[in-house]
Write a protein that holds these residues in place. Structure first.
Motif, short mmCIF file in Angstrom:
data_model
loop_
_atom_site.label_atom_id
_atom_site.label_comp_id
_atom_site.label_asym_id
_atom_site.label_seq_id
_atom_site.Cartn_x
_atom_site.Cartn_y
_atom_site.Cartn_z
N LEU A 43 0.82 -1.21 0.00
CA LEU A 43 0.00 0.00 0.00
C LEU A 43 0.86 1.26 0.00
N VAL A 44 1.80 1.33 0.94
CA VAL A 44 2.60 2.55 1.09
C VAL A 44 3.46 2.79 -0.15
N HIS A 45 4.13 1.75 -0.63
CA HIS A 45 4.96 1.93 -1.83
C HIS A 45 4.10 2.33 -3.03
N GLY A 46 2.91 1.75 -3.12
CA GLY A 46 2.02 2.12 -4.23
C GLY A 46 1.57 3.56 -4.14
N LEU A 47 1.22 4.02 -2.93
CA LEU A 47 0.78 5.41 -2.76
C LEU A 47 1.92 6.39 -3.04
N ALA A 59 -7.11 -1.49 -4.06
CA ALA A 59 -8.09 -0.48 -4.46
C ALA A 59 -7.62 0.92 -4.11
N ARG A 60 -6.98 1.06 -2.92
CA ARG A 60 -6.56 2.41 -2.51
C ARG A 60 -5.44 2.93 -3.40
N VAL A 61 -4.55 2.04 -3.83
CA VAL A 61 -3.48 2.45 -4.75
C VAL A 61 -4.07 2.83 -6.11
N ALA A 62 -5.02 2.04 -6.59
CA ALA A 62 -5.65 2.36 -7.87
C ALA A 62 -6.38 3.70 -7.81
N LEU A 113 0.93 16.29 1.15
CA LEU A 113 1.28 15.06 0.45
C LEU A 113 2.78 14.98 0.18
N ALA A 114 3.37 16.09 -0.22
CA ALA A 114 4.81 16.11 -0.48
C ALA A 114 5.57 15.76 0.80
N GLY A 115 5.09 16.24 1.94
CA GLY A 115 5.73 15.92 3.21
C GLY A 115 5.65 14.45 3.56
N LEU A 116 4.67 13.76 2.98
CA LEU A 116 4.52 12.32 3.23
C LEU A 116 5.20 11.48 2.15
N GLY A 117 5.90 12.15 1.25
CA GLY A 117 6.60 11.42 0.19
C GLY A 117 5.71 11.01 -0.95
N CYS A 118 4.57 11.70 -1.13
CA CYS A 118 3.60 11.32 -2.17
C CYS A 118 3.35 12.51 -3.10
N GLU A 119 2.93 12.18 -4.30
CA GLU A 119 2.49 13.21 -5.23
C GLU A 119 0.99 13.34 -5.15
#
Length: 895
Positions: free
Chosen positions: A727-731, A764-767, A881-887
């Protein structure tokens, strides 16, 4: 860490304060002990006030025997040891008994640039090498973690030295342990002493020869003779002749020198000539061994009757002994007389002081004395005395609750084991010793040994009722032992048979009902299988055997009836479960009450009453404080109380509560180690749901290794271990790592974990976040086809409904409506569906309600994603989101 130790906090308190596991605390404490070269926590605490050097002095070892005399010679051998470690990580000092291998090891080890521990294996029986090393390291066996793994984990990759003394009677075990440690711990060095080589590839041998008779041997004699007689003076040639007659063997020289004050050098030489003449002519006899045996026998023959009799009896001890132990095997004399005779043996170097108040025989002397004890015909009587001392000692230790009992147990453990093995068959003392030893091993966290010793206690019991109690305690131990689950039903049914043999129907009923409850609560756990028809049969037998008027019997029967009302796994009937809780509370037993409350939690969860289940789980979590952690029955309840409290909080979406429980579980010395992957799986899942992605991933590889170490059990609580990293790597858009963890999920258990609610939710959450909608319809269908009571069911359907909205599926509104039925008891799912409705209908109020819901439960990632849907707060969302390492999510950013 050092400051916390200085404040005298326990490992559990330190773990809780620093938000790390107890096992991590133990590892840090071990490192600090080696770093500062101190033997115990008390000394570490003193470092915080007195200060200490930044690194330990080279070669500071704990457990090193204190030198009682000066060290003579061996310059070449000490240099050879240092040189050998330049080329090898396993060095063995090899030589005959009495040549001085142990003494050389004690002076050569501190020359080396490693801290570590010294382990004397002389008193250790076959099968207990790992326990001896663990005791020296201060390591406890982790539940579901074999002791050898705990030892390996403690030593780790740091530079350290393990000194294994007197290995010759345990070569196969020592070789196996050394092989594992050298392979798994790259910084580990091992210095062994043995009469034979260990036999591993790469082992370097340093041969320990007798002392040169023209130099070091006379110097040793003179030094020891002066200790016995400060006015000692003798012709050097006569001293050299004595040493030559004794073949330069250090132990023989020391024993002879101890007699020099009484006989003089000339008398000593004459006596030795006579003694050695008696032993000549034996074919194939090693000359060095002949001379050593001669001087031991000669020293023995010079003893008076009291001294000789006591020396023989002391041979029954496998390890050291104190005065009370000596008096116990020498009942014909008073304590004062016994102490006087022991002192005379010490003066004559036949017994040596280990630490103040404890003595032992050197192995060569003990072997000789044991022969004489057998020849005297007194061995059976002495073993009986030894057994009764051991039983009394073990009983006293079992009732001790003060600090330091572990050290006291470690000091006598080898003798307790030897005493039990020395007198076969059932008997009062044998059973009392076995039962106390099993309890002590459990408290010391030698869990596999505890289980085996409870079984042994059942065999040693003089009546079936006692055997029944032993077998039930053995059954309780199985929860914490890797592969122990396969034994539990067999043990409980055997206990019932023992109880029936005595006519104790109540005890039989308890054992049968417990077997039913255990199988129902743990379907598939480590081989626990009991078909529903068999459960019904056992409960019928329990009803027929027990008296329902007895409160304990009534509580167990009520629990068994609640669990057997349905054939489904882990599903109890609510009304019967409430009755079981009421019955259990009436007994006043917190362990029994906890078990009944788990029955009710299962019943409430399976009927969708999640908030009530959480309330009961929180109440249940107050019970472990009143349970003894030295009671095997308590451990499974303590562990399960934490696991279920975390799971129930996750089920309701109460993430702050789930995190608090998961942190407490990780810090608990039982729970944090038991099925580490389960407790850590709950923590990882909670952290991921709250958006603490970095910490969630920090636990992933450790939990994966722990899961593999215990045999890769495929249970529903395993699923988060695999789903969360995926999940985390996908997000975060790390497709490679995402694929690695998904592949693991699909490969294990014939894909069973890939079909779990956790795996479907993660997919589903990654999709949803990545905007990959090609498979959305199939994914949504899977999410809505599962069991409505499965773990993460509400999460999975809420995400499925939002995915249907984002993908523009025609049944999106119906999916939102259907998911809402499960979301009423889950705050996370409710917020997710509010966001889905906001997107479906363009309703800003619903989106704002979703944001408030996420903020209320601390779900930072979901809050940031939701803010992207509010134009005036979208920049805030992107920054978060950027602070969490996500786009920013394509499917939301464009929504």
């Amino acid at each position: 860490m050092l400051a916390a130790i200085g404040a005298h906090l326990s490992n559990a308190q330190i773990a809780s304060r620093l938000h790390i596991s107890v096992r991590t605390v133990e590892s840090h404490v071990s490192s600090l002990l080696r770093k500062f070269g101190v033997p115990d926590r008390r000394s570490l605490a003193a470092v915080t006030t007195t200060g200490a050097p930044s690194a330990a002095p080279p070669g500071r070892l704990t457990g090193l025997p204190a030198a009682r005399t000066s060290f003579v010679g061996r310059v070449t051998e000490r240099q050879a040891v240092r040189a050998a470690f330049d080329d090898s990580r396993l060095v063995t000092l090899v030589g005959p008994g009495g040549v001085g291998k142990t003494r050389l090891a004690t002076v050569a080890a501190p020359d080396l640039p490693y801290g570590g521990v010294f382990v004397d294996l002389a008193p250790v029986r076959t099968g207990f090498v790992t326990q001896a090393v663990a005791a020296a390291l201060g390591v406890a066996e982790g539940p579901q973690q074999p002791l050898r793994e705990a030892v390996t984990e403690r030593i780790g990759g740091e530079r350290s030295l393990l000194v294994l003394d007197n290995c010759e009677h345990l070569l196969d075990e020592v070789a196996g342990l050394a092989d594992r440690l050298l392979a798994a711990c790259p910084g580990c060095r091992i210095l062994a002493t043995s009469r034979e080589r260990i036999g591993l590839p790469g082992e370097r041998i340093v041969q320990v020869e007798p002392l040169p008779t023209a130099s070091d041997a006379p110097a040793l004699f003179a030094d020891r003779a002066c200790a016995a007689d400060p006015g000692f003076a003798a012709d050097p040639a006569a001293v050299a002749e004595i040493c030559a007659r004794l073949d330069g063997m250090p132990l023989a020289i020391e024993l002879a020198a101890a007699r020099s004050a009484a006989l003089g050098v000339d008398g000593l030489l004459t006596a030795l000539e006579d003694r050695l003449r008696l032993l000549t002519g034996g074919r194939g006899v090693d000359e060095r061994h002949r001379s050593l045996r001669a001087v031991v026998g000669w020293s023995h023959d010079l003893l008076d009757d009291e001294e000789r009799a006591l020396l023989h009896r002391l041979a029954v001890f496998a390890g050291g002994f104190d005065l009370s132990a000596v008096a116990a095997v020498n009942p014909g004399a008073g304590a004062g007389a016994t102490a006087d005779v022991l002192g005379r043996l010490v003066d004559k170097s036949l017994a040596v002081r280990v630490v103040p108040g404890r003595w032992r025989l050197l192995e060569t002397v003990r072997d000789f004395a044991a022969e004489r004890l057998r020849e005297s015909g007194e061995l059976p009587e002495t073993r009986e005395l030894h057994l009764r001392w051991a039983a009394d000692t073990a009983s006293a230790l079992e009732s001790t609750r003060t600090d330091g009992w572990q050290d006291a147990f470690d000091a006598v453990a080898d003798d307790l084991r030897a005493a039990l093995a020395g007198v076969p068959g059932p008997g009062e003392a044998q059973h009392r010793l076995a039962r106390s030893l099993a309890a002590l091993c459990y408290a010391r966290r030698f869990l596999v040994e505890s289980l085996a010793t409870y079984r042994e206690a059942a065999r040693r019991a003089v009546d079936p009722a006692a055997s029944c109690r032993d077998l039930r305690d053995a059954a309780a131990c199985t929860y914490l032992v890797a592969d122990g689950g396969g034994q539990v039903i067999e043990l409980l049914t055997a206990a019932a048979e023992c109880a029936a043999a005595t006519g104790d129907g109540d005890l039989a009923a308890l054992s049968l009902a417990e077997a039913v409850v255990t199988a129902a609560r743990n379907p598939g756990w480590q081989g626990v299988e009991l078909p529903h028809e068999r459960r019904l049969e056992l409960i019928d037998r329990a009803r027929a055997a027990g008296n329902p008027a007895d409160p304990v019997v009534a509580a167990w029967l009520a629990m068994a009836e609640a669990w057997t009302a349905s054939a489904a796994g882990y599903r109890a009937e609510p009304d019967l479960a409430r009755a079981a809780v009421t019955a259990a509370r009436a007994t006043g037993d917190p362990v029994l009450t906890s078990s009944a409350m788990d029955t009710l939690i299962s019943a409430l969860g399976s009927t969708g009453r999640l908030h009530e289940a959480q309330r009961v789980s929180e109440e249940r979590l107050t019970l472990p404080a009143s349970m003894s952690r030295r009671d095997p029955r308590a451990a499974p309840e303590i562990v399960d109380a934490f696991h279920m409290a975390a799971r129930c909080a996750i089920d309701t979406g109460d993430l702050p509560a789930a995190l608090a429980v998961a942190r407490r579980a990780e810090a608990d010395e039982l729970v944090g180690a038991d099925q580490y992957f389960v407790s850590t799986g709950h923590l990882m899942l909670t952290l991921a749901l709250m958006g603490d992605f970095d910490e969630a991933l920090r636990h992933a590889d450790t939990a994966w290794d722990a899961w593999r170490r215990v045999g890769e059990p495929v249970i529903d609580m395993t699923a988060p271990l695999l789903a969360v990293p995926a999940l985390v790597h996908g997000l975060r858009g790390d497709d490679r790592s995402h694929r690695v963890w998904r592949a693991r999920t699909e490969r294990i258990g014939d894909g069973r974990l890939a079909r779990s609610g956790a795996a479907y939710f993660a997919e589903a959450r990654v999709a949803l976040h990545s905007g990959q909608m090609a498979q959305a319809e199939a994914t949504v269908a899977r999410l809505f086809s599962g069991d409505g009571t499965a773990f993460l069911h509400a999460y999975a359907r809420a995400v499925g409904a939002e995915l249907a909205v984002a993908a523009g599926l025609p049944d999106a509104e119906a999916r939102v409506s259907e998911a809402s039925r499960a979301a009423g008891e889950n705050a996370w799912a409710a917020a997710c569906l509010a966001r889905a409705r906001g997107r479906l209908h363009g309703d800003r109020g619903q989106v704002e309600a979703a944001a408030e819901g996420w903020e209320r439960i601390g779900a930072r990632f979901e809050l940031a994603c939701t803010l992207l849907l509010l134009p005036d707060r979208a920049d805030e969302g992107r920054t978060a989101l950027a602070g969490l390492g996500c786009e920013a999510a394509p499917s939301i950013g464009g929504g």
